[in-house]
Design a protein around this motif. Structure first.
Motif, PDB file in Angstrom:
ATOM      1  N   GLN A  13       0.858  -1.182   0.000  1.00  0.00           N
ATOM      2  CA  GLN A  13       0.000   0.000   0.000  1.00  0.00           C
ATOM      3  C   GLN A  13       0.899   1.239   0.000  1.00  0.00           C
ATOM      4  O   GLN A  13       2.082   1.148   0.328  1.00  0.00           O
ATOM      5  N   PRO A  14       0.363   2.401  -0.379  1.00  0.00           N
ATOM      6  CA  PRO A  14       1.207   3.581  -0.360  1.00  0.00           C
ATOM      7  C   PRO A  14       1.674   3.875   1.073  1.00  0.00           C
ATOM      8  O   PRO A  14       0.905   3.684   2.019  1.00  0.00           O
ATOM      9  N   LEU A  15       2.927   4.317   1.183  1.00  0.00           N
ATOM     10  CA  LEU A  15       3.480   4.606   2.507  1.00  0.00           C
ATOM     11  C   LEU A  15       2.594   5.603   3.258  1.00  0.00           C
ATOM     12  O   LEU A  15       2.333   5.446   4.453  1.00  0.00           O
ATOM     13  N   ALA A  16       2.091   6.631   2.563  1.00  0.00           N
ATOM     14  CA  ALA A  16       1.264   7.648   3.224  1.00  0.00           C
ATOM     15  C   ALA A  16       0.029   7.006   3.860  1.00  0.00           C
ATOM     16  O   ALA A  16      -0.341   7.329   4.985  1.00  0.00           O
ATOM     17  N   ALA A  17      -0.599   6.061   3.130  1.00  0.00           N
ATOM     18  CA  ALA A  17      -1.790   5.396   3.654  1.00  0.00           C
ATOM     19  C   ALA A  17      -1.444   4.583   4.890  1.00  0.00           C
ATOM     20  O   ALA A  17      -2.162   4.611   5.894  1.00  0.00           O
ATOM     21  N   ILE A  53      12.926   9.003   3.500  1.00  0.00           N
ATOM     22  CA  ILE A  53      12.912   7.539   3.412  1.00  0.00           C
ATOM     23  C   ILE A  53      14.335   7.044   3.188  1.00  0.00           C
ATOM     24  O   ILE A  53      14.987   7.452   2.219  1.00  0.00           O
ATOM     25  N   ASP A  54      14.778   6.175   4.067  1.00  0.00           N
ATOM     26  CA  ASP A  54      16.130   5.598   3.981  1.00  0.00           C
ATOM     27  C   ASP A  54      17.185   6.675   3.731  1.00  0.00           C
ATOM     28  O   ASP A  54      18.051   6.527   2.857  1.00  0.00           O
ATOM     29  N   GLY A  55      17.054   7.778   4.448  1.00  0.00           N
ATOM     30  CA  GLY A  55      18.057   8.833   4.376  1.00  0.00           C
ATOM     31  C   GLY A  55      17.868   9.834   3.254  1.00  0.00           C
ATOM     32  O   GLY A  55      18.572  10.833   3.183  1.00  0.00           O
ATOM     33  N   VAL A  56      16.918   9.579   2.340  1.00  0.00           N
ATOM     34  CA  VAL A  56      16.675  10.529   1.251  1.00  0.00           C
ATOM     35  C   VAL A  56      15.465  11.396   1.619  1.00  0.00           C
ATOM     36  O   VAL A  56      14.359  10.867   1.778  1.00  0.00           O
ATOM     37  N   PRO A  57      15.663  12.711   1.782  1.00  0.00           N
ATOM     38  CA  PRO A  57      14.552  13.565   2.206  1.00  0.00           C
ATOM     39  C   PRO A  57      13.601  13.900   1.050  1.00  0.00           C
ATOM     40  O   PRO A  57      13.884  13.610  -0.112  1.00  0.00           O
ATOM     41  N   ASN A  58      12.479  14.548   1.397  1.00  0.00           N
ATOM     42  CA  ASN A  58      11.505  15.084   0.421  1.00  0.00           C
ATOM     43  C   ASN A  58      10.954  14.021  -0.525  1.00  0.00           C
ATOM     44  O   ASN A  58      10.839  14.247  -1.726  1.00  0.00           O
ATOM     45  N   GLN A  59      10.629  12.843   0.000  1.00  0.00           N
ATOM     46  CA  GLN A  59      10.009  11.799  -0.827  1.00  0.00           C
ATOM     47  C   GLN A  59       8.492  11.881  -0.674  1.00  0.00           C
ATOM     48  O   GLN A  59       7.990  12.037   0.429  1.00  0.00           O
ATOM     49  N   GLN A  60       7.795  11.747  -1.788  1.00  0.00           N
ATOM     50  CA  GLN A  60       6.326  11.782  -1.732  1.00  0.00           C
ATOM     51  C   GLN A  60       5.824  10.434  -1.221  1.00  0.00           C
ATOM     52  O   GLN A  60       5.826   9.449  -1.953  1.00  0.00           O
ATOM     53  N   SER A  61       5.370  10.419   0.041  1.00  0.00           N
ATOM     54  CA  SER A  61       5.004   9.128   0.632  1.00  0.00           C
ATOM     55  C   SER A  61       3.727   8.554   0.033  1.00  0.00           C
ATOM     56  O   SER A  61       3.418   7.393   0.204  1.00  0.00           O
ATOM     57  N   CYS A  62       2.970   9.365  -0.714  1.00  0.00           N
ATOM     58  CA  CYS A  62       1.759   8.838  -1.364  1.00  0.00           C
ATOM     59  C   CYS A  62       2.087   8.064  -2.636  1.00  0.00           C
ATOM     60  O   CYS A  62       1.252   7.343  -3.159  1.00  0.00           O
ATOM     61  N   MET A  63       3.317   8.261  -3.167  1.00  0.00           N
ATOM     62  CA  MET A  63       3.683   7.626  -4.431  1.00  0.00           C
ATOM     63  C   MET A  63       4.645   6.457  -4.235  1.00  0.00           C
ATOM     64  O   MET A  63       5.070   5.830  -5.194  1.00  0.00           O
ATOM     65  N   VAL A  64       5.008   6.210  -2.981  1.00  0.00           N
ATOM     66  CA  VAL A  64       5.980   5.154  -2.689  1.00  0.00           C
ATOM     67  C   VAL A  64       5.263   4.037  -1.947  1.00  0.00           C
ATOM     68  O   VAL A  64       4.467   4.288  -1.054  1.00  0.00           O
ATOM     69  N   GLU A  65       5.540   2.810  -2.334  1.00  0.00           N
ATOM     70  CA  GLU A  65       4.883   1.691  -1.675  1.00  0.00           C
ATOM     71  C   GLU A  65       5.698   1.206  -0.470  1.00  0.00           C
ATOM     72  O   GLU A  65       6.914   1.294  -0.477  1.00  0.00           O
ATOM     73  N   VAL A  66       4.978   0.722   0.532  1.00  0.00           N
ATOM     74  CA  VAL A  66       5.638   0.216   1.740  1.00  0.00           C
ATOM     75  C   VAL A  66       6.500  -1.000   1.403  1.00  0.00           C
ATOM     76  O   VAL A  66       6.067  -1.887   0.668  1.00  0.00           O
ATOM     77  N   ARG A  67       7.724  -1.000   1.910  1.00  0.00           N
ATOM     78  CA  ARG A  67       8.625  -2.144   1.750  1.00  0.00           C
ATOM     79  C   ARG A  67       9.120  -2.570   3.131  1.00  0.00           C
ATOM     80  O   ARG A  67       9.195  -1.771   4.052  1.00  0.00           O
ATOM     81  N   GLU A  68       9.496  -3.823   3.211  1.00  0.00           N
ATOM     82  CA  GLU A  68      10.097  -4.356   4.425  1.00  0.00           C
ATOM     83  C   GLU A  68      11.377  -3.567   4.743  1.00  0.00           C
ATOM     84  O   GLU A  68      12.173  -3.306   3.841  1.00  0.00           O
ATOM     85  N   GLY A  69      11.527  -3.152   6.011  1.00  0.00           N
ATOM     86  CA  GLY A  69      12.782  -2.552   6.431  1.00  0.00           C
ATOM     87  C   GLY A  69      12.965  -1.090   6.092  1.00  0.00           C
ATOM     88  O   GLY A  69      14.058  -0.542   6.214  1.00  0.00           O
ATOM     89  N   MET A  70      11.913  -0.448   5.618  1.00  0.00           N
ATOM     90  CA  MET A  70      11.990   0.972   5.280  1.00  0.00           C
ATOM     91  C   MET A  70      12.264   1.807   6.534  1.00  0.00           C
ATOM     92  O   MET A  70      11.657   1.566   7.577  1.00  0.00           O
ATOM     93  N   ARG A  71      13.178   2.770   6.436  1.00  0.00           N
ATOM     94  CA  ARG A  71      13.419   3.674   7.563  1.00  0.00           C
ATOM     95  C   ARG A  71      12.857   5.049   7.210  1.00  0.00           C
ATOM     96  O   ARG A  71      13.327   5.704   6.287  1.00  0.00           O
ATOM     97  N   VAL A  72      11.796   5.440   7.914  1.00  0.00           N
ATOM     98  CA  VAL A  72      11.076   6.676   7.593  1.00  0.00           C
ATOM     99  C   VAL A  72      11.255   7.679   8.719  1.00  0.00           C
ATOM    100  O   VAL A  72      11.200   7.328   9.891  1.00  0.00           O
ATOM    101  N   ARG A  73      11.477   8.931   8.350  1.00  0.00           N
ATOM    102  CA  ARG A  73      11.524  10.009   9.358  1.00  0.00           C
ATOM    103  C   ARG A  73      10.623  11.138   8.903  1.00  0.00           C
ATOM    104  O   ARG A  73      10.587  11.477   7.718  1.00  0.00           O
TER     105      ARG A  73
END
Lengths: 85, 480
Positions: A13-17, A53-73
């Motif tokens: 599912q999208p990370l934002a959701a 996400i995983d150290g890369v800032p300014n990621q659109q969490s609505c367009m990225v799908e959840v993955r195992e082991g993701m590090r989100v801040r």
């Protein structure tokens, strides 16, 4: 992982959701006034749901799908250039 | 991304399609049918666009709930998979050159592709609804709530109020009810006088009765469910500190306040013209749809030869019309590069044109009936218009008084439109506000100039472009 704390969510599912479902209501504070913001368009056009996400800032969490082991801040104000290498 | 360039011509593909919604899928499959080497690029992990978002993965019960209009997308996606089109998902196009070179990023690396013909099926986005409090967490576009339902099966928790006008607002309200959401009220902003504007177009609309029947069905369902309806609402404010707590407005001469945990806004959809603006294409302001439209011909070719924009990215007409216009754009592209001759092109186009007409008949009626109220682009001074840079309506009006003639000057002086969304959420409001302030047409006032990158990308992604062999092989690994 959300801000260092482990989080279990359903994959595919999208990370934002997933984050909203997990109870995150404020996704970031704006760099201008520090006002709280959260996902608004869910389709990549409003840039309100930006997270690191995983150290890369300014990621659109609505367009990225959840993955195992993701590090989100969540992002508090402008991104920290020092911390992101 | 494993891309080979034809050493003779320098082209990587005959046709590249940007966008995997109904127009893009249809365009890509049609071009492939006529023997073109086609690649389809989309930002999302799977085909469908927004209308059919997640359709290939949504559980059966959810697909059932979303109805046959949504399920139509599975058929398209399955055909796409069998079509021989080279599909690249998770791929964000961030630049397109005047020679149609496409620069896209996948998994943190950028790569360049060069087609003979480019079809940009970039679709629509919801019109911004700048009302006080619309930046609070808990306020979403109604379409966003629908995307949450499609992609993760979730509905807003607590009392949910829908605000605005348009077919999608009614549809989302019904789908949320079915999915178990607590719909506290439907607050329609549509001016009552719209009915008179729409009536002359009802005859033509009723030639394709399915749309009207669907609309009537939705209204009936909401009434039966006992959802409170408000009409011609105005002076709307969303209240709250760190999230939504209530919605206040005036309707029928009385002030109303409704406690709310979520507010869903919708005032129709408009073409997403970001890529078209980047390429400085000719645009016209459509005073019926109250939106910018890139100028296109009968084969959806824009003012830049070889670039075609079909579907809702050109003019709002819905998913079924988008399928037809996508196919027509592909026929135009195939003919331009000699894959079909003129007579075949015309013959094959006939059925698609008929479909396009059929699904466009209802449009004028809907556009007039759900024309957003004038006050939507005359917000109170303290209302944030540019969400990214937090520029309010008063500041924009002040810019006009200072002498800013157009949106670009306003941007330089106030930072309005300079944030990460690059004006996507404020451009249309700012152009309309300046037009009003200067007693000019929106066409004269114009819109923001857009520059690459279309989306923020890490510098490392651009750096990788310098050595294409590295970027391509790395990207290929990630695809495998």
């Amino acid at each position: 992982m959300l801000d260092g704390d482990p989080l279990r969510v359903e994959a595919g599912q999208p990370l934002a959701a997933a984050l909203m479902k997990a109870g995150l209501s404020v996704f970031r504070r704006t760099p201008v006034s520090g006002a709280p913001r959260a996902p608004f368009c869910m389709m990549g056009v409003c840039f309100e749901c930006l997270v690191e996400i995983d150290g890369v800032p300014n990621q659109q969490s609505c367009m990225v799908e959840v993955r195992e082991g993701m590090r989100v801040r969540v992002q508090d104000g402008a991104r920290n250039l020092e911390a992101t290498r | 991304m494993n891309i080979s360039t034809d050493p003779g011509s320098g082209f990587t593909h005959d046709v590249i399609v940007i966008g995997g919604g109904p127009a893009g899928m249809s365009a890509a499959m049609t071009a492939a049918e006529y023997g073109c080497k086609v690649a389809l690029l989309d930002e999302q992990p799977r085909p469908g666009g927004q209308i059919y978002r997640n359709v290939t993965r949504a559980p059966a019960a959810l697909r059932e709930l979303l109805g046959p209009d949504y399920q139509r997308g599975s058929g398209l996606a399955e055909r796409l998979q069998r079509s021989g089109v080279e599909c690249h998902f998770d791929t964000t196009v961030w630049d397109v050159g005047q020679d149609l070179t496409v620069t896209a990023q996948c998994h943190g690396r950028s790569t360049q592709l060069r087609p003979r013909q480019l079809i940009a099926a970039t679709g629509a986005m919801e019109r911004p609804s700048p009302i006080p409090g619309w930046t609070l967490p808990g306020v979403l576009n109604a379409g966003a709530a629908q995307i949450l339902l499609k992609s993760s099966g979730t509905v807003p928790s607590g009392a949910t109020v829908l605000v605005g006008g348009g077919p999608l607002l009614l549809l989302v309200a019904c789908q949320l009810l079915d999915a178990g959401a607590r719909v506290a009220a439907l607050v329609q902003t549509t001016p009552t006088s719209n009915l008179l504007r729409a009536l002359p177009h009802l005859g033509r609309a009723s030639l394709t009765p399915s749309y009207l029947a669907k609309g009537a069905g939705l209204l009936q369902k909401l009434k039966r469910a006992g959802v409170p309806f408000y009409r011609d609402a105005r002076e709307i404010r969303i209240e709250g500190e760190s999230g939504v707590s209530a919605l206040t407005f005036r309707a029928g001469g009385t002030c109303v306040s409704i406690a709310a945990d979520a507010v869903l806004l919708h005032h129709g959809v408009v073409p997403n013209t970001q890529l078209a603006r980047l390429l400085r294409l000719e645009h016209r302001w459509d005073d019926t749809q109250l939106a910018w439209q890139p100028c296109v011909d009968a084969w959806f070719e824009t003012s830049l030869p070889g670039l075609r924009i079909p579907g809702d990215g050109a003019s709002i007409a819905g998913a079924l019309a988008a399928e037809a216009s996508g196919a027509l754009a592909a026929l135009g592209a195939a003919a331009a590069i000699g894959r079909v001759d003129c007579s075949t092109q015309e013959r094959e186009a006939r059925a698609w044109r008929k479909l396009l007409r059929k699904h466009s008949r209802v449009r004028r009626f809907l556009d007039e009936l759900y024309r957003p109220p004038e006050w939507l682009v005359a917000p109170p001074d303290e209302t944030i218009v540019c969400r990214c840079e937090e520029v309010d309506a008063g500041t924009i009006r002040h810019m006009a008084i200072l002498g800013c003639q157009g949106p670009n000057q306003t941007k330089f002086f106030s930072r309005c439109g300079m944030g990460p969304c690059q004006g996507r959420q404020c451009a249309i409001t700012v152009s309309q506000m300046l037009a009003r302030a200067h007693f000019k047409s929106v066409q004269e006032v114009g819109s923001y100039r857009i520059r690459p990158p279309l989306k923020p990308i890490p510098l490392g992604s651009i750096a990788a472009l310098a050595s294409p062999s590295v970027s391509r092989s790395a990207c290929k690994e990630e695809f495998e």
